[in-house]
Design an enzyme around this catalytic site. Structure first.
Site, PDB file in Angstrom:
ATOM      1  N   TYR A 116       0.863  -1.181   0.000  1.00 30.05           N
ATOM      2  CA  TYR A 116       0.000   0.000   0.000  1.00 30.05           C
ATOM      3  C   TYR A 116       0.903   1.236   0.000  1.00 30.05           C
ATOM      4  O   TYR A 116       1.943   1.239  -0.627  1.00 30.05           O
ATOM      5  CB  TYR A 116      -0.963  -0.081   1.197  1.00 30.05           C
ATOM      6  N   LYS A 171     -20.927 -19.886  -9.621  1.00 28.39           N
ATOM      7  CA  LYS A 171     -20.113 -19.775 -10.830  1.00 28.39           C
ATOM      8  C   LYS A 171     -18.704 -19.329 -10.478  1.00 28.39           C
ATOM      9  O   LYS A 171     -17.709 -19.862 -11.004  1.00 28.39           O
ATOM     10  CB  LYS A 171     -20.768 -18.763 -11.772  1.00 28.39           C
ATOM     11  N   ASP A 214     -27.069 -15.785 -17.338  1.00 24.52           N
ATOM     12  CA  ASP A 214     -28.498 -15.752 -16.993  1.00 24.52           C
ATOM     13  C   ASP A 214     -29.160 -14.425 -17.360  1.00 24.52           C
ATOM     14  O   ASP A 214     -29.911 -13.837 -16.575  1.00 24.52           O
ATOM     15  CB  ASP A 214     -28.690 -16.040 -15.498  1.00 24.52           C
ATOM     16  N   GLY A 273     -33.576 -20.320 -27.580  1.00 22.20           N
ATOM     17  CA  GLY A 273     -33.120 -19.176 -26.817  1.00 22.20           C
ATOM     18  C   GLY A 273     -31.617 -19.026 -26.935  1.00 22.20           C
ATOM     19  O   GLY A 273     -31.019 -19.400 -27.950  1.00 22.20           O
ATOM     20  N   ALA A 274     -30.984 -18.505 -25.885  1.00 21.89           N
ATOM     21  CA  ALA A 274     -29.548 -18.245 -25.933  1.00 21.89           C
ATOM     22  C   ALA A 274     -28.761 -19.525 -26.186  1.00 21.89           C
ATOM     23  O   ALA A 274     -27.925 -19.593 -27.088  1.00 21.89           O
ATOM     24  CB  ALA A 274     -29.102 -17.591 -24.623  1.00 21.89           C
ATOM     25  N   ALA A 275     -29.014 -20.562 -25.378  1.00 25.13           N
ATOM     26  CA  ALA A 275     -28.253 -21.802 -25.505  1.00 25.13           C
ATOM     27  C   ALA A 275     -28.531 -22.485 -26.838  1.00 25.13           C
ATOM     28  O   ALA A 275     -27.613 -22.876 -27.563  1.00 25.13           O
ATOM     29  CB  ALA A 275     -28.583 -22.736 -24.342  1.00 25.13           C
ATOM     30  N   ASN A 365     -33.028 -28.698 -16.861  1.00 20.86           N
ATOM     31  CA  ASN A 365     -32.740 -29.009 -15.458  1.00 20.86           C
ATOM     32  C   ASN A 365     -33.787 -28.379 -14.548  1.00 20.86           C
ATOM     33  O   ASN A 365     -34.240 -27.259 -14.809  1.00 20.86           O
ATOM     34  CB  ASN A 365     -31.353 -28.455 -15.082  1.00 20.86           C
ATOM     35  N   ASN A 395     -21.658 -27.049 -18.270  1.00 16.79           N
ATOM     36  CA  ASN A 395     -20.782 -25.979 -18.732  1.00 16.79           C
ATOM     37  C   ASN A 395     -19.468 -25.890 -17.974  1.00 16.79           C
ATOM     38  O   ASN A 395     -18.517 -25.264 -18.455  1.00 16.79           O
ATOM     39  CB  ASN A 395     -21.499 -24.630 -18.629  1.00 16.79           C
TER      40      ASN A 395
END
Length: 475
Positions: A116, A171, A214, A273-275, A365, A395
């Site tokens: 510092y 995550k 998400d 969708g996204a996946a 899921n 994933n």
């Protein structure tokens, strides 16, 4: 009453029970739990005397309602006193799952002076003079932001930022455990596209990569695209690219098992969708024979009007024969089914109507699009997203290694070449001598996976950088 759903460690409970001490006491408890459809995973004797035994019985159940029914079945037994029920998942989350730990000891004044003030000022000035040094001299070198607006949390929907935090913590924990990457949840109390882009752009200097998580489609596509244009660090939407990488890896090996080629198979994808969109784009890049996409309006085909841009793109690149029927109808004669949508859409009869040596990836899921037990009666290879079933497509096989490789290469973007390289690396970890209908992907705990993926992504990044350098210098 027994449940028809599959018990899972995600609904594990520990029940403290007092039971009259006799030779059959423990056996009666475990039999009761088994007859109620749960799975006993542990039984520990806490205390005992000549008249009473105190035990902690741990079991996996299917959901909260099933857990209650197991407890009630035990309470109905003669000589049994249920004293406490603990939900093991909630216990694990108490106080959160991650923390910040200093990498330096700070044991004395000298170390404090270097870490510092006053010593840190010299490092600040060095970075001000050469901003690229931030990758070398700060946490930017190994840190990823896990960004969400809470609009598409798991399969639960729009829960908002606070309710998304347990997922983002998880995550971050997976990033550290499997890739050695320091990740931190960034949960945003806005679902406005412009504001999300602005906030992420503003915080980006502290991070070496952005992992979007998400965020509902189609907003997620625009957010990712705009951030990629604005930032000089990789932007990776895991719900898209992580899922697509893992599915491509699994399908690569599944096709090896059944002896079919990518260019010869017809694939039906439930969920655009996204996946689903990312999966289909990556499969098309790999030369898949044909794809039929299914979502809420039904099968996507040229006759549909006023479609979002992402669906319009799919209409133009899939469904070669313009099929317009039901999902069940689309499956007739299909070689592969990939589900990233909703539970219990299909039956065993639907799978039976597929081509010989069919492949089923039912990834919704916690409950997949078709009961995997029924699917296995007819399909040659079956995979789910569940950890308690063979061939878990998760994933975590991809994103820790992908970011490890991008961070190590100081990559400025995530590319399709990296995705393909990562998928190939995951598939190859299994080994041709080990591939079989129940082993098409490695275990998420296989230490070789993240290392192999990181090396493949790093090589792809360095190759892209080399090509860019040549292109830049060309006349």
């Amino acid at each position: 009453m027994a449940t028809t759903r599959l018990p899972s460690a995600g609904f594990s409970i520990t029940i403290r029970i007092g039971v009259v001490a006799d030779a059959s006491a423990i056996g009666r408890l475990t039999t009761c739990v088994g007859e109620a459809g749960a799975i006993v995973t542990a039984l520990d004797v806490v205390d005992s005397d000549p008249t009473m035994v105190i035990v902690d019985l741990t079991c996996d159940t299917a959901d909260a309602t099933h857990a209650d029914s197991v407890v009630k079945a035990l309470e109905a037994l003669d000589g049994v006193d249920v004293r406490k029920v603990s939900d093991r998942t909630f216990l694990l989350h108490l106080g959160g799952k991650i923390e910040v730990t200093p990498k330096v000891a700070l044991r004395n004044r000298d170390e404090l002076s270097r870490a510092y003030t006053p010593g840190v000022a010299r490092v600040c000035l060095a970075i001000a003079e050469n901003p690229a040094d931030a990758r070398r001299l700060t946490i930017k070198r190994n840190t990823v932001a896990v960004v969400t607006d809470g609009s598409a949390v798991l399969g639960l929907g729009n829960l908002g930022p606070a309710a998304s935090l347990p997922v983002m913590e998880g995550k971050a924990a997976l990033f550290k455990r499997f890739g050695g990457v320091d990740a931190w949840p960034v949960v945003l109390d806005t679902q406005d596209t412009d504001e999300i882009v602005r906030i992420v752009q503003a915080i980006a200097p502290a991070y070496g990569g952005i992992n979007l998580e998400d965020i509902a489609a189609p907003r997620c596509f625009e957010i990712e695209e705009r951030l990629r244009e604005l930032l000089d660090i990789p932007v990776f939407h895991d719900d898209q690219h992580g899922t697509a990488i893992c599915v491509l890896a699994a399908l690569t090996n599944a096709l090896r098992v059944v002896g079919k080629r990518m260019q010869d198979v017809r694939v039906v994808v439930s969920g655009a969708g996204a996946a689903g969109t990312a999966i289909m784009k990556l499969l098309l890049r790999q030369g898949v024979g044909d794809i039929i996409a299914y979502d809420r309006p039904g099968v996507l085909h040229a006759g549909l009007k006023d479609l979002p841009a992402s669906w319009q793109w799919l209409v133009e690149h899939t469904n070669r024969d313009s099929y317009q029927g039901s999902l069940s109808g689309a499956l007739r004669g299909a070689d592969v089914f990939i589900g990233v949508s909703a539970p219990n859409l299909l039956t065993g009869d639907d799978i039976a109507a597929m081509a010989e040596n069919s492949i089923v990836f039912a990834l919704a899921n916690p409950d997949p699009e078709v009961d995997p037990r029924e699917a296995r009666k007819h399909a040659a290879v079956v995979a789910t997203g569940r950890s308690d079933q063979p061939n878990q497509i998760n994933n975590v096989l991809a994103f820790p290694g992908v970011f490890r490789g991008m961070l190590d290469a100081h990559a400025e973007e995530f590319t399709e070449e990296m995705a393909i390289a990562a998928a190939r690396a995951i598939a190859d970890v299994v080994g041709e001598d080990k591939i079989n209908p129940t082993v098409i992907v490695p275990s998420v705990f296989d230490a070789r996976v993240a290392v192999a993926v990181a090396a493949a992504v790093r090589a792809a990044a360095q190759s892209s950088a080399a090509i860019a350098a040549v292109d830049t210098s060309a006349p």
